[in-house]
Design an enzyme around this catalytic site. Structure first.
Site, PDB file in Angstrom:
ATOM      1  N   GLY A  49      39.659  14.670  -4.069  1.00 22.85           N
ATOM      2  CA  GLY A  49      38.513  14.993  -3.194  1.00 22.85           C
ATOM      3  C   GLY A  49      37.974  13.726  -2.549  1.00 22.85           C
ATOM      4  O   GLY A  49      37.813  12.710  -3.233  1.00 22.85           O
ATOM      5  N   ASP A  89      39.730  11.352 -11.299  1.00 23.20           N
ATOM      6  CA  ASP A  89      40.589  11.262 -12.495  1.00 23.20           C
ATOM      7  C   ASP A  89      42.024  11.740 -12.273  1.00 23.20           C
ATOM      8  O   ASP A  89      42.959  11.221 -12.879  1.00 23.20           O
ATOM      9  CB  ASP A  89      39.939  11.893 -13.728  1.00 23.20           C
ATOM     10  CG  ASP A  89      39.713  13.379 -13.586  1.00 23.20           C
ATOM     11  OD1 ASP A  89      39.939  13.914 -12.472  1.00 23.20           O
ATOM     12  OD2 ASP A  89      39.324  14.007 -14.581  1.00 23.20           O
ATOM     13  N   THR A 100      34.732   9.159  -6.236  1.00 22.59           N
ATOM     14  CA  THR A 100      34.451  10.595  -6.349  1.00 22.59           C
ATOM     15  C   THR A 100      32.935  10.778  -6.374  1.00 22.59           C
ATOM     16  O   THR A 100      32.220   9.932  -6.920  1.00 22.59           O
ATOM     17  CB  THR A 100      35.048  11.213  -7.637  1.00 22.59           C
ATOM     18  OG1 THR A 100      34.452  12.495  -7.863  1.00 22.59           O
ATOM     19  CG2 THR A 100      34.801  10.373  -8.885  1.00 22.59           C
ATOM     20  N   ASP A 157      31.520  12.904  -8.130  1.00 20.79           N
ATOM     21  CA  ASP A 157      31.139  13.507  -9.413  1.00 20.79           C
ATOM     22  C   ASP A 157      30.570  12.515 -10.449  1.00 20.79           C
ATOM     23  O   ASP A 157      29.952  12.922 -11.421  1.00 20.79           O
ATOM     24  CB  ASP A 157      32.346  14.221 -10.040  1.00 20.79           C
ATOM     25  CG  ASP A 157      32.883  15.329  -9.149  1.00 20.79           C
ATOM     26  OD1 ASP A 157      32.102  15.882  -8.352  1.00 20.79           O
ATOM     27  OD2 ASP A 157      34.089  15.633  -9.235  1.00 20.79           O
ATOM     28  N   ASP A 192      32.159  10.959 -12.687  1.00 24.73           N
ATOM     29  CA  ASP A 192      32.692  11.379 -13.988  1.00 24.73           C
ATOM     30  C   ASP A 192      33.858  10.516 -14.478  1.00 24.73           C
ATOM     31  O   ASP A 192      34.630  10.955 -15.325  1.00 24.73           O
ATOM     32  CB  ASP A 192      33.137  12.852 -13.921  1.00 24.73           C
ATOM     33  CG  ASP A 192      34.243  13.078 -12.893  1.00 24.73           C
ATOM     34  OD1 ASP A 192      34.504  12.175 -12.086  1.00 24.73           O
ATOM     35  OD2 ASP A 192      34.838  14.174 -12.904  1.00 24.73           O
ATOM     36  N   ARG A 246      32.054  19.190 -10.676  1.00 26.80           N
ATOM     37  CA  ARG A 246      33.165  19.675 -11.492  1.00 26.80           C
ATOM     38  C   ARG A 246      32.704  19.876 -12.932  1.00 26.80           C
ATOM     39  O   ARG A 246      31.773  20.640 -13.138  1.00 26.80           O
ATOM     40  CB  ARG A 246      34.340  18.705 -11.397  1.00 26.80           C
ATOM     41  CG  ARG A 246      35.651  19.419 -11.116  1.00 26.80           C
ATOM     42  CD  ARG A 246      36.687  18.490 -10.558  1.00 26.80           C
ATOM     43  NE  ARG A 246      36.625  17.192 -11.122  1.00 26.80           N
ATOM     44  CZ  ARG A 246      37.521  16.677 -11.958  1.00 26.80           C
ATOM     45  NH1 ARG A 246      38.555  17.403 -12.303  1.00 26.80           N
ATOM     46  NH2 ARG A 246      37.395  15.453 -12.405  1.00 26.80           N
TER      47      ARG A 246
HETATM   48  O1  F6P Z   1      35.738  16.169  -7.312  1.00 31.21           O
HETATM   49  C1  F6P Z   1      34.947  16.352  -6.179  1.00 31.21           C
HETATM   50  C2  F6P Z   1      34.671  17.810  -5.960  1.00 31.21           C
HETATM   51  O2  F6P Z   1      33.860  17.938  -4.807  1.00 31.21           O
HETATM   52  C3  F6P Z   1      34.019  18.534  -7.136  1.00 31.21           C
HETATM   53  O3  F6P Z   1      32.647  18.269  -7.239  1.00 31.21           O
HETATM   54  C4  F6P Z   1      34.360  19.960  -6.826  1.00 31.21           C
HETATM   55  O4  F6P Z   1      34.396  20.733  -7.997  1.00 31.21           O
HETATM   56  C5  F6P Z   1      35.727  19.847  -6.215  1.00 31.21           C
HETATM   57  O5  F6P Z   1      35.860  18.519  -5.737  1.00 31.21           O
HETATM   58  C6  F6P Z   1      35.985  20.793  -5.069  1.00 31.21           C
HETATM   59  O6  F6P Z   1      37.295  20.631  -4.662  1.00 31.21           O
HETATM   60  P1  F6P Z   1      37.915  21.240  -3.322  1.00 31.21           P
HETATM   61  O7  F6P Z   1      37.365  20.449  -2.173  1.00 31.21           O
HETATM   62  O8  F6P Z   1      39.381  21.043  -3.494  1.00 31.21           O
HETATM   63  O9  F6P Z   1      37.467  22.664  -3.270  1.00 31.21           O
END
Ligand code: F6P
Length: 319
Positions: A11, A103, A125, A127, A129, A171
Site C-alpha cells: 500500500g 511488512d 506504511t 499503519d 505497524d 489493518r
Molecule cells: O497497509 C495500508 C492499508 O491502507 C491498510 O490500512 C488497509 O487495511 C489496506 O492497506 C488496504 O489495502 P488495499 O488498498 O489493497 O485495499
C-alpha cells in the site's frame, strides 16, 4: 557497491516519494548509480527497471503516492518468482536494493536477503505497524487527514446532536485509531490491541447525553471489525441517532506532512549508507529520534505493540 536499486511496494503512503528522492540523491552524492524498479516486486520480476538521475526525483518531495508506483505481488512469495527477480537484478548489474514499504515488502526483502542479495528495508506504511521503528513514513500524514475528518464530522454531529462512529484504517494495528482518537477528543476508541466492554460504552454515551453533550465521536480501527455493524448496535442500544463514516483510502493520499518528509529523507539516506558500508540485510527505523537499524531476518518475528499508556490516557480524558 557501484549500482543500487530502489522500489516501493505494498500500500502506498504519503512520504514514499520523499524517501525515493533521498535514496536517489544520496546514492548520486556518493557517485553510485541508482536504478528505479517500477511497480514493486511485480516490476522487478518483469524487469521494469530504469536508471534514475538527479532530475528524475525533482518536484516530488511534496507529492503523495509513489513515483515508482507500487503493487502487491503474490508471485514474489514463490521461490520461482524471487529467482526471476534476482535474475533481473543481475541483468542490470544491481548489487543492492532499498525496499520501501510495509511488512509484506519487508518479507520480500527478507527472502531476497536469504537468497544472498543485500537489501535494506525502509518502513513506509500509514499503519505504523512495523516493528523496530517508533514511526513509519506516512503515519503522521494519515493521522492529520483523519483529524481533519474528525473535526469536520464533529461540526455536523453537534448541529444534529448525533453519535458518530468513524472507521479508520490500520489493518491489524490500532495506532491510527488511538492517535487520531486522542488528538481528536473522541469519547471512545476501539483498537484491536485492547478488549472493549459494550455495556461500559453504552453507559458512557448515556451519561454524556444526560449531561447535555451534543454529540459523541467513536473511533473504531478496521482491525476491530465493521464500523457499520458497530454503529447499528450503538443506535439499537442507546436509541440515539447514529451515523457511520468509513474514511477509507483518503487516509492514504495527500501531500506528506513536514514530519513525514523529514523522516523519509533521513531513513532513505540512511538505507543507502548501510548498503554502501556493505551492511545489507537490515531495516532502518527511528527510535527516540535516533536512526537505528535491525536485522531484517529477525525483525518480523518481533511484535508491533501500541502504547497502552496512551490508550489508558484516552479513557481518562474522555470520562
Ligand atoms: O497497509 C495500508 C492499508 O491502507 C491498510 O490500512 C488497509 O487495511 C489496506 O492497506 C488496504 O489495502 P488495499 O488498498 O489493497 O485495499
Amino acid at each position: 557497491m557501484k549500482r543500487i536499486g530502489v522500489l516501493t511496494s505494498g500500500g502506498d503512503s504519503p512520504g514514499m516519494n520523499a524517501a525515493v528522492r533521498a535514496v536517489v540523491r544520496k546514492a548520486i552524492y556518493h557517485d553510485v548509480e541508482i536504478y528505479g524498479v517500477y511497480n514493486g516486486y511485480a516490476g522487478l520480476i518483469a524487469g521494469n527497471i530504469e536508471k534514475l538521475e538527479l532530475g528524475s526525483v525533482g518536484d516530488i518531495i511534496h507529492r503523495g503516492g509513489t513515483k515508482l508506483f507500487t503493487a502487491r505481488c503474490p508471485e514474489f512469495k514463490t521461490v520461482e518468482g524471487r529467482e526471476k527477480g534476482i535474475e533481473q537484478l543481475k541483468k542490470f548489474g544491481i548489487e543492492g536494493l532499498v525496499v520501501i514499504g510495509g511488512d509484506g515488502s519487508y518479507m520480500g526483502a527478507k527472502k531476497l536477503t536469504e537468497h544472498g542479495f543485500p537489501c535494506v528495508g525502509v518502513p513506509g506504511t500509514i499503519d505504523n505497524d512495523i516493528p523496530g521503528t517508533d514511526f513509519t513514513i506516512g503515519f503522521d500524514t494519515a493521522l492529520n487527514t483523519v483529524i481533519d475528518a474528525i473535526d469536520k464530522i464533529r461540526d455536523t454531529a453537534t448541529s444534529h446532536e448525533r453519535t458518530y462512529v468513524i472507521e479508520v484504517m490500520g489493518r491489524h494495528a490500532g495506532d491510527i485509531a488511538l492517535w487520531a482518537g486522542l488528538a481528536g477528543g473522541a469519547e471512545t476508541i476501539l483498537i484491536p490491541e485492547a478488549d472493549y466492554d459494550m455495556e461500559d460504552i453504552i453507559d458512557r454515551l448515556k451519561r454524556g447525553h444526560e449531561r447535555g453533550k451534543k454529540h459523541s465521536i467513536i473511533i473504531i480501527a478496521e482491525g476491530v471489525g465493521s464500523g457499520v455493524e458497530f454503529g447499528e448496535k450503538i443506535e439499537k442500544e442507546t436509541q440515539f441517532e447514529t451515523r457511520v463514516s468509513v474514511l477509507g483510502h483518503i487516509q492514504r493520499g495527500g501531500s506528506p506532512t513536514a514530519a513525514d518528509r523529514v523522516l523519509a529523507s533521513r531513513l532513505g539516506a540512511y538505507a543507502v549508507e548501510l548498503l554502501l558500508e556493505g551492511r545489507g540485510g537490515r531495516c532502518v527505523g527511528i527510535q527516540n529520534n535516533k536512526l537505528v537499524d535491525h536485522d531484517i531476518l529477525e525483525i518480523l518475528d518481533t511484535e508491533h505493540t501500541v502504547d497502552q499508556s496512551m490508550y489508558r490516557l484516552s479513557k481518562e480524558l474522555s470520562i
